[in-house]
Design a protein around this motif. Structure first.
Motif, PDB file in Angstrom:
ATOM      1  N   GLU A  68       6.327  -0.164   3.549  1.00 38.73           N
ATOM      2  CA  GLU A  68       5.393  -1.007   4.304  1.00 38.73           C
ATOM      3  C   GLU A  68       6.016  -2.361   4.624  1.00 38.73           C
ATOM      4  O   GLU A  68       5.747  -2.964   5.657  1.00 38.73           O
ATOM      5  CB  GLU A  68       4.108  -1.178   3.493  1.00 38.73           C
ATOM      6  N   GLN A  93      10.972  -0.437  -6.588  1.00 33.20           N
ATOM      7  CA  GLN A  93       9.703   0.083  -6.087  1.00 33.20           C
ATOM      8  C   GLN A  93       8.980   0.780  -7.252  1.00 33.20           C
ATOM      9  O   GLN A  93       9.453   1.801  -7.755  1.00 33.20           O
ATOM     10  CB  GLN A  93       9.946   1.087  -4.963  1.00 33.20           C
ATOM     11  N   ILE A 113       3.451  -0.588  -5.738  1.00 35.96           N
ATOM     12  CA  ILE A 113       3.015   0.190  -4.588  1.00 35.96           C
ATOM     13  C   ILE A 113       1.832   1.079  -4.958  1.00 35.96           C
ATOM     14  O   ILE A 113       1.884   1.866  -5.905  1.00 35.96           O
ATOM     15  CB  ILE A 113       4.183   1.030  -4.038  1.00 35.96           C
ATOM     16  N   ARG A 114       0.763   0.959  -4.170  1.00 37.61           N
ATOM     17  CA  ARG A 114      -0.501   1.646  -4.465  1.00 37.61           C
ATOM     18  C   ARG A 114      -0.372   3.167  -4.410  1.00 37.61           C
ATOM     19  O   ARG A 114      -0.663   3.852  -5.370  1.00 37.61           O
ATOM     20  CB  ARG A 114      -1.575   1.158  -3.477  1.00 37.61           C
ATOM     21  N   ASN A 115       0.038   3.709  -3.309  1.00 33.10           N
ATOM     22  CA  ASN A 115       0.025   5.162  -3.131  1.00 33.10           C
ATOM     23  C   ASN A 115       1.374   5.776  -3.511  1.00 33.10           C
ATOM     24  O   ASN A 115       2.005   6.459  -2.708  1.00 33.10           O
ATOM     25  CB  ASN A 115      -0.345   5.506  -1.685  1.00 33.10           C
ATOM     26  N   MET A 116       1.785   5.540  -4.730  1.00 28.59           N
ATOM     27  CA  MET A 116       3.072   6.042  -5.205  1.00 28.59           C
ATOM     28  C   MET A 116       2.895   6.601  -6.606  1.00 28.59           C
ATOM     29  O   MET A 116       2.295   5.955  -7.474  1.00 28.59           O
ATOM     30  CB  MET A 116       4.119   4.930  -5.195  1.00 28.59           C
ATOM     31  N   MET A 144       0.823  -1.204   0.000  1.00 26.55           N
ATOM     32  CA  MET A 144       0.000   0.000   0.000  1.00 26.55           C
ATOM     33  C   MET A 144       0.857   1.254   0.000  1.00 26.55           C
ATOM     34  O   MET A 144       0.556   2.239  -0.670  1.00 26.55           O
ATOM     35  CB  MET A 144      -0.925   0.012   1.223  1.00 26.55           C
ATOM     36  N   GLU A 145       1.938   1.230   0.790  1.00 23.79           N
ATOM     37  CA  GLU A 145       2.806   2.395   0.933  1.00 23.79           C
ATOM     38  C   GLU A 145       4.256   1.971   0.794  1.00 23.79           C
ATOM     39  O   GLU A 145       4.620   0.834   1.095  1.00 23.79           O
ATOM     40  CB  GLU A 145       2.607   3.054   2.309  1.00 23.79           C
ATOM     41  N   GLU A 146       5.092   2.901   0.369  1.00 20.65           N
ATOM     42  CA  GLU A 146       6.530   2.650   0.343  1.00 20.65           C
ATOM     43  C   GLU A 146       7.013   2.424   1.776  1.00 20.65           C
ATOM     44  O   GLU A 146       6.631   3.124   2.700  1.00 20.65           O
ATOM     45  CB  GLU A 146       7.259   3.838  -0.277  1.00 20.65           C
TER      46      GLU A 146
END
Length: 391
Positions: A360, A381, A371-374, A356-358
């Motif tokens: 994580e 990554q 990664i979702r929120n990137m 979800m986040e870097e």
């Protein structure tokens, strides 16, 4: 015949495909018998008409016909093709060919009797060419998919972003993302795509979820029951199985429990799961080297839009993201069950994991992290949204 020409001209003149599908350039249009299969509502008819519009306009050498027409309840494709060829016809576009009995037999006759004629037909996604020995050796079959995130983004923003190969994304994701971000913010559109961006009818002025539920029912009633010749009394069992699979989430199916729930045998459950997969309602994931009829390691919905349409289901956000990644990768790649540290293993051992986040998870150089929120990645990554540019 004039009635068919008038209908063809009207449909071609009023066809306005919102996105030019990549499949248009992937097909070898020199082949004489071309099949295009895809799920209901995915845009097969529009694709045929767009081809006719691009290549022929209203030239009478090309003609679109639909097997829903009552004319074909009393006339054969062979007789129609003969008349069309005698009138100077060269390309016959046949929509929903499965509605016509003995369609593969008649297409074989047309192929042999009219060497100057090209036939392009659409069929259900459950069609398997090996099941039709009459045309297996002469037909080239292609699969039309739902909109990718790239196509959805182009529609929403008016841009013309082009696709990238998986290798290009893995090796050059940062400059690719930079190029996209100079023009738009993809994360602003990603959530909408996951909910309602896969099927073209999101462009219509109708309730998307309600329309999708109707389409899913038609997939089961027509693409599975009618084409697989399953009795109507088993409809509720197949629908219940789909619901149970969706509720269970992306886990290894308990075939014995599912068989008990829908009151049938384990073998029948496995066959129904296979049919649901062929109808593009679910995806089956196996370890490398295994396949049906073995039990899959994991079942996922075919695309994220389906997850939101089946209510009420509580699913983890990562389940949605894994479904998106699997769907995006499934064009042109072999996808297998990942090891304990990865979501999937792709082709010859490319390991991908959702986050979800870097930061994580602990960064392991043997994996690529989606990664979702990137917005822009670095090293191994990679922004998850960028995998939506694979087609």
């Amino acid at each position: 015949m004039e009635t068919f020409y008038r209908t063809h001209c009207y449909l071609v003149e009023h066809t306005n495909a919102p996105v030019r599908r990549l499949l248009m350039d992937e097909i070898n249009w020199n082949d004489r018998l071309i099949g295009i299969k895809g799920t209901r509502g995915i845009g097969k008819t529009t694709f045929l008409l767009q081809y006719a519009k691009e290549k022929f306009g209203t030239d009478r050498s090309c003609l679109y016909i639909n097997m829903n027409n009552f004319y074909f309840s009393d006339h054969t494709i062979v007789d129609f093709a003969e008349q069309f060829v005698n009138d100077g016809g060269k390309v016959l576009l046949i929509d929903q060919v499965f509605k016509y009995p003995e369609w593969s037999h008649d297409l074989r006759i047309c192929y042999e009797r009219f060497p100057q004629l090209k036939i392009v037909f659409t069929n259900s996604s459950v069609m398997q060419l090996e099941d039709f020995p009459e045309i297996n050796d002469i037909c080239k079959l292609y699969h039309i998919r739902g909109f990718s995130f790239r196509e959805f983004l182009n529609l929403k923003t008016g841009h013309s972003f082009h696709p990238y190969t998986l290798q290009e994304i893995l090796e050059n994701h940062q400059p690719i993302a930079d190029t996209v971000l100079r023009n738009t913010k993809p994360l602003d559109y990603f959530k909408d795509y996951l909910h309602h961006g896969f099927y073209p009818f999101f462009l219509e002025n109708r309730n998307y979820s309600e329309n999708l539920v109707k389409t899913m029912n038609m997939m089961i009633e027509v693409d599975i029951l009618l084409i697989k010749q399953i009795e109507l009394k088993y409809l509720t069992k197949i629908k219940k199985l789909l619901y149970l699979v969706a509720v269970d989430g992306p886990v290894a199916p308990n075939i014995s429990q599912l068989a008990k729930e829908i009151e049938t045998s384990r073998a029948t459950v496995m066959n129904y799961i296979k049919y649901l997969s062929e109808a593009r309602l679910i995806n089956m994931i196996y370890p490398n080297g295994e396949s049906f009829p073995k039990k899959p390691s994991k079942l996922l919905m075919h695309n994220t839009n389906l997850m939101y349409a089946i209510y009420p289901i509580k699913f983890e956000k990562k389940d949605v993201l894994n479904t998106f990644l699997l769907n995006a990768l499934s064009k042109g790649h072999n996808i297998y069950k990942g090891d304990r540290g990865s979501s999937f293993s792709v082709d010859e051992g490319i390991r991908l994991r959702i986050a979800m986040e870097e930061g994580e998870t602990k960064n392991n150089p043997r994996y690529y992290y989606a990664i979702r929120n990137m917005s822009v990645g670095h090293g191994n990554q990679i922004p998850l949204w960028l995998f939506g540019f694979l087609y």
